[in-house]
Design a protein around this motif. Structure first.
Motif: not given
Length: 198
Positions: A118-119, A136-137, A145-147, A165-166
């Motif tokens: 995230i940083d 998107y997440a 959606v997908t990555h 996303l993770q």
């Protein structure tokens, strides 16, 4: 603290300034997100649950009260504090994107100090980019959606898309109901390899 078209411009600017510190200082964002989850808490709760020193906890709480994003719900000792709802839409400086500042976005910013992905994403794409990634997440967790689609839409690498996303997955599950659409991520079979890529 919802944006209302009938409010004076000064109020809208004040609302933005009130949340600006949350977006710039992950510790304040983390405190706000904690109170949003808990509903209300005392400074002692904040100290215990966020492992903050007494002086730091009081300083952060007082800053957020002064900014207008926390309110005192009980003047009796120990005082209890609750978050005000934040839902403010902002347009980027280039005017090409709008994003909404919500408790989920503030929570994601608050995780910046403990989540390197995230940083890094904020460093490269700013808070506006993180807001887009959060959208998107949410869609990803709902099986929409997908990555790879995110990577293509945002012109970033599939690896960068998957990493953010993770990283945002716990935020999505904390703030949104992702069960409504049916399929979970492990049940998807888009192009026959989505479950393998997750």
């Amino acid at each position: 603290m919802e944006h209302d078209a009938n409010r004076a411009d000064g109020d809208i600017v004040q609302d933005f300034l009130s949340v600006a510190d949350l977006l710039e200082e992950p510790q304040l964002a983390q405190l706000y997100a904690y109170l949003a989850r808990e509903g209300e808490a005392t400074v002692q709760n904040v100290m215990d649950d966020l492992e903050l020193a007494q002086g730091t906890a009081y300083s952060y709480v007082n800053r957020l009260v002064d900014a207008g994003v926390l309110t005192v719900t009980d003047d009796e000792q120990p005082r209890r504090y609750a978050p005000r709802e934040i839902d403010l839409t902002v347009t980027t400086a280039a005017g090409d994107r709008e994003y909404t500042i919500t408790p989920a976005l503030i929570d994601a910013v608050g995780r910046r100090e403990t989540d390197a992905d995230i940083d890094t994403y904020i460093d490269r794409h700013g808070v506006a980019g993180l807001a887009t990634a959060l959208t998107y997440a949410i869609a990803r967790e709902r099986g929409e959606v997908t990555h790879r689609l995110m990577a293509e839409d945002l012109d970033i690498s599939p690896l960068a898309a998957e990493m953010i996303l993770q990283a945002l997955r716990p935020v999505v599950h904390e703030h949104y109901d992702t069960e409504e659409s049916g399929a979970g991520l492990d049940e998807l079979d888009i192009d026959g390899d989505a479950a393998d890529d997750a």
